[in-house]
Scaffold this motif. Structure first.
Motif, PDB file in Angstrom:
ATOM      1  N   LEU A  51       0.920  11.200   7.350  1.00 36.38           N
ATOM      2  CA  LEU A  51      -0.089  11.148   6.279  1.00 36.38           C
ATOM      3  C   LEU A  51      -1.045   9.976   6.475  1.00 36.38           C
ATOM      4  CD1 LEU A  51       2.108  12.121   3.211  1.00 36.38           C
ATOM      5  CD2 LEU A  51       0.373  13.523   4.370  1.00 36.38           C
ATOM      6  N   ILE A  52      -0.518   8.837   6.861  1.00 35.04           N
ATOM      7  CA  ILE A  52      -1.388   7.683   7.115  1.00 35.04           C
ATOM      8  C   ILE A  52      -2.345   8.004   8.253  1.00 35.04           C
ATOM      9  CG2 ILE A  52      -1.419   5.306   8.003  1.00 35.04           C
ATOM     10  CD1 ILE A  52       1.175   4.865   6.320  1.00 35.04           C
ATOM     11  N   TYR A  53      -1.825   8.589   9.318  1.00 36.52           N
ATOM     12  CA  TYR A  53      -2.689   8.936  10.445  1.00 36.52           C
ATOM     13  C   TYR A  53      -3.688  10.039  10.088  1.00 36.52           C
ATOM     14  CZ  TYR A  53      -0.126   5.942  13.689  1.00 36.52           C
ATOM     15  OH  TYR A  53       0.420   4.863  14.337  1.00 36.52           O
ATOM     16  N   HIS A  54      -3.345  10.885   9.132  1.00 35.99           N
ATOM     17  CA  HIS A  54      -4.300  11.906   8.667  1.00 35.99           C
ATOM     18  C   HIS A  54      -5.480  11.242   7.960  1.00 35.99           C
ATOM     19  CE1 HIS A  54      -5.928  15.521   6.836  1.00 35.99           C
ATOM     20  NE2 HIS A  54      -5.895  14.891   5.674  1.00 35.99           N
ATOM     21  N   PHE A  55      -5.169  10.276   7.111  1.00 36.49           N
ATOM     22  CA  PHE A  55      -6.229   9.621   6.342  1.00 36.49           C
ATOM     23  C   PHE A  55      -6.979   8.561   7.141  1.00 36.49           C
ATOM     24  CE2 PHE A  55      -3.632  11.377   2.869  1.00 36.49           C
ATOM     25  CZ  PHE A  55      -4.630  12.094   2.235  1.00 36.49           C
ATOM     26  N   TYR A  56      -6.399   8.114   8.242  1.00 39.76           N
ATOM     27  CA  TYR A  56      -7.041   7.131   9.119  1.00 39.76           C
ATOM     28  C   TYR A  56      -6.993   7.661  10.553  1.00 39.76           C
ATOM     29  CZ  TYR A  56      -6.656   4.198   5.033  1.00 39.76           C
ATOM     30  OH  TYR A  56      -6.757   3.700   3.762  1.00 39.76           O
ATOM     31  N   PRO A  57      -7.759   8.714  10.842  1.00 41.71           N
ATOM     32  CA  PRO A  57      -7.663   9.371  12.151  1.00 41.71           C
ATOM     33  C   PRO A  57      -7.985   8.460  13.331  1.00 41.71           C
ATOM     34  CG  PRO A  57      -9.516  10.240  10.887  1.00 41.71           C
ATOM     35  CD  PRO A  57      -8.745   9.352   9.973  1.00 41.71           C
ATOM     36  N   LEU A  64      -1.452   3.000  20.924  1.00 44.06           N
ATOM     37  CA  LEU A  64      -0.331   2.482  20.123  1.00 44.06           C
ATOM     38  C   LEU A  64       0.315   3.597  19.297  1.00 44.06           C
ATOM     39  CD1 LEU A  64      -1.662  -0.963  18.813  1.00 44.06           C
ATOM     40  CD2 LEU A  64       0.162  -0.571  20.482  1.00 44.06           C
ATOM     41  N   ALA A  65      -0.498   4.491  18.722  1.00 44.55           N
ATOM     42  CA  ALA A  65       0.044   5.599  17.922  1.00 44.55           C
ATOM     43  C   ALA A  65       0.878   6.531  18.787  1.00 44.55           C
ATOM     44  CB  ALA A  65      -1.087   6.364  17.246  1.00 44.55           C
ATOM     45  N   LYS A  66       0.376   6.834  19.976  1.00 46.37           N
ATOM     46  CA  LYS A  66       1.115   7.721  20.876  1.00 46.37           C
ATOM     47  C   LYS A  66       2.410   7.072  21.353  1.00 46.37           C
ATOM     48  CE  LYS A  66      -3.021  10.169  22.425  1.00 46.37           C
ATOM     49  NZ  LYS A  66      -3.795   9.734  21.289  1.00 46.37           N
ATOM     50  N   LEU A  67       2.348   5.797  21.683  1.00 50.97           N
ATOM     51  CA  LEU A  67       3.544   5.086  22.113  1.00 50.97           C
ATOM     52  C   LEU A  67       4.558   4.995  20.967  1.00 50.97           C
ATOM     53  CD1 LEU A  67       4.929   3.629  24.419  1.00 50.97           C
ATOM     54  CD2 LEU A  67       3.695   1.556  23.776  1.00 50.97           C
ATOM     55  N   HIS A  68       4.063   4.729  19.766  1.00 52.83           N
ATOM     56  CA  HIS A  68       4.929   4.698  18.581  1.00 52.83           C
ATOM     57  C   HIS A  68       5.638   6.037  18.420  1.00 52.83           C
ATOM     58  CE1 HIS A  68       4.945   5.503  14.029  1.00 52.83           C
ATOM     59  NE2 HIS A  68       6.099   4.995  14.355  1.00 52.83           N
ATOM     60  N   LEU A 111       4.955  -1.415  16.592  1.00 54.72           N
ATOM     61  CA  LEU A 111       3.678  -0.952  17.148  1.00 54.72           C
ATOM     62  C   LEU A 111       2.839  -0.238  16.091  1.00 54.72           C
ATOM     63  CD1 LEU A 111       4.724   0.306  20.691  1.00 54.72           C
ATOM     64  CD2 LEU A 111       3.669  -1.873  20.062  1.00 54.72           C
ATOM     65  N   PHE A 112       3.487   0.541  15.229  1.00 54.03           N
ATOM     66  CA  PHE A 112       2.787   1.189  14.120  1.00 54.03           C
ATOM     67  C   PHE A 112       2.129   0.143  13.224  1.00 54.03           C
ATOM     68  CE2 PHE A 112       3.132   2.454   9.608  1.00 54.03           C
ATOM     69  CZ  PHE A 112       2.213   3.493   9.587  1.00 54.03           C
ATOM     70  N   THR A 113       2.885  -0.898  12.897  1.00 55.53           N
ATOM     71  CA  THR A 113       2.358  -1.964  12.038  1.00 55.53           C
ATOM     72  C   THR A 113       1.182  -2.670  12.700  1.00 55.53           C
ATOM     73  OG1 THR A 113       4.554  -2.268  11.081  1.00 55.53           O
ATOM     74  CG2 THR A 113       2.977  -4.072  10.791  1.00 55.53           C
ATOM     75  N   ILE A 114       1.319  -2.996  13.968  1.00 53.26           N
ATOM     76  CA  ILE A 114       0.224  -3.638  14.705  1.00 53.26           C
ATOM     77  C   ILE A 114      -0.997  -2.727  14.718  1.00 53.26           C
ATOM     78  CG2 ILE A 114      -0.540  -4.393  17.007  1.00 53.26           C
ATOM     79  CD1 ILE A 114       2.398  -5.361  17.439  1.00 53.26           C
ATOM     80  N   ASN A 115      -0.768  -1.454  14.994  1.00 54.24           N
ATOM     81  CA  ASN A 115      -1.866  -0.484  15.028  1.00 54.24           C
ATOM     82  C   ASN A 115      -2.606  -0.445  13.690  1.00 54.24           C
ATOM     83  OD1 ASN A 115      -3.534   1.591  15.986  1.00 54.24           O
ATOM     84  ND2 ASN A 115      -2.036   3.183  15.517  1.00 54.24           N
ATOM     85  N   LEU A 116      -1.863  -0.402  12.593  1.00 53.21           N
ATOM     86  CA  LEU A 116      -2.504  -0.369  11.280  1.00 53.21           C
ATOM     87  C   LEU A 116      -3.306  -1.636  11.016  1.00 53.21           C
ATOM     88  CD1 LEU A 116      -0.133   1.336   8.711  1.00 53.21           C
ATOM     89  CD2 LEU A 116      -2.035   2.273   9.996  1.00 53.21           C
ATOM     90  N   PHE A 117      -2.726  -2.773  11.334  1.00 53.94           N
ATOM     91  CA  PHE A 117      -3.451  -4.026  11.106  1.00 53.94           C
ATOM     92  C   PHE A 117      -4.724  -4.083  11.944  1.00 53.94           C
ATOM     93  CE2 PHE A 117       0.211  -5.349   8.815  1.00 53.94           C
ATOM     94  CZ  PHE A 117      -0.205  -6.386   7.984  1.00 53.94           C
ATOM     95  N   LEU A 118      -4.647  -3.631  13.185  1.00 47.41           N
ATOM     96  CA  LEU A 118      -5.837  -3.639  14.043  1.00 47.41           C
ATOM     97  C   LEU A 118      -6.885  -2.641  13.567  1.00 47.41           C
ATOM     98  CD1 LEU A 118      -4.206  -3.846  17.593  1.00 47.41           C
ATOM     99  CD2 LEU A 118      -5.456  -5.662  16.389  1.00 47.41           C
ATOM    100  N   GLN A 119      -6.450  -1.442  13.254  1.00 50.92           N
ATOM    101  CA  GLN A 119      -7.397  -0.370  12.926  1.00 50.92           C
ATOM    102  C   GLN A 119      -7.904  -0.451  11.486  1.00 50.92           C
ATOM    103  OE1 GLN A 119      -8.634   1.561  15.323  1.00 50.92           O
ATOM    104  NE2 GLN A 119      -7.317   0.365  16.659  1.00 50.92           N
ATOM    105  N   VAL A 125     -13.405  -4.111   6.932  1.00 54.27           N
ATOM    106  CA  VAL A 125     -14.517  -5.048   7.079  1.00 54.27           C
ATOM    107  C   VAL A 125     -15.826  -4.288   7.219  1.00 54.27           C
ATOM    108  CG1 VAL A 125     -15.500  -6.817   8.576  1.00 54.27           C
ATOM    109  CG2 VAL A 125     -13.066  -6.863   8.043  1.00 54.27           C
ATOM    110  N   LYS A 126     -15.851  -3.234   8.034  1.00 51.74           N
ATOM    111  CA  LYS A 126     -17.060  -2.433   8.233  1.00 51.74           C
ATOM    112  C   LYS A 126     -17.498  -1.778   6.926  1.00 51.74           C
ATOM    113  CE  LYS A 126     -16.110  -1.297  13.046  1.00 51.74           C
ATOM    114  NZ  LYS A 126     -15.656  -0.240  13.945  1.00 51.74           N
ATOM    115  N   GLN A 127     -16.545  -1.220   6.177  1.00 50.41           N
ATOM    116  CA  GLN A 127     -16.894  -0.553   4.929  1.00 50.41           C
ATOM    117  C   GLN A 127     -17.420  -1.557   3.908  1.00 50.41           C
ATOM    118  OE1 GLN A 127     -13.287   1.492   3.861  1.00 50.41           O
ATOM    119  NE2 GLN A 127     -13.770   3.268   5.146  1.00 50.41           N
TER     120      GLN A 127
END
Length: 135
Positions: A51-57, A64-68, A111-119, A125-127
């Motif tokens: 669900l998180i990856y659905h809302f944040y494609p 990182l997502a694939k490795l996770h 890795l999931f946590t790192i990915n979320l923090f990075l992405q 910030v952009k929004q």
């Protein structure tokens, strides 16, 4: 990745429910921890990841997502299979497998946590910057 996480989550809930039903039928609850891990780390966690990856494609498209995904789905079945064998046999020979496969799951979650923090950090910030722009 979102759909893949959700589909595999459905497989884990099916396995968890079937194991729960089997334990109830034969009145042997030694595998209750395996049942709980399949439901929590398999169904609940994987569905939430999906669900998180659905809302944040954009987060789902990363390496990182694939490795996770692969670490979680190699680690979890090996961990639970090894744990089940250990519980049913009373032999601790599977302990090294359980430990190593548990570490795969833990590394995947990190890795999931790192990915979320990075992405998500960069998206927020952009929004925020775009909202402050006139027009």
């Amino acid at each position: 990745m979102a759909k893949t996480f959700l589909k595999i989550a459905a497989v884990y809930i099916t396995l968890g429910v079937l194991l729960g039903m089997l334990m109830g039928i034969i009145q042997d609850f030694r595998l209750a921890s395996v049942h709980a891990h399949l439901n929590l780390l398999g169904w609940v966690s994987m569905a939430i990841f999906g669900l998180i990856y659905h809302f944040y494609p954009h987060a789902a498209e990363t390496r990182l997502a694939k490795l996770h995904f692969w670490l979680h789905n190699i680690g979890l079945p090996l961990m639970q299979g090894g744990l089940a064998i250990e519980i049913l046999s009373g032999n601790s020979a599977m302990l090294p497998l359980v430990i190593v496969s548990s570490l795969l799951v833990v590394i995947g979650v990190i890795l999931f946590t790192i990915n979320l923090f990075l992405q998500l950090g960069s998206t927020s910030v952009k929004q925020a910057k775009n909202k402050d722009l006139p027009g």
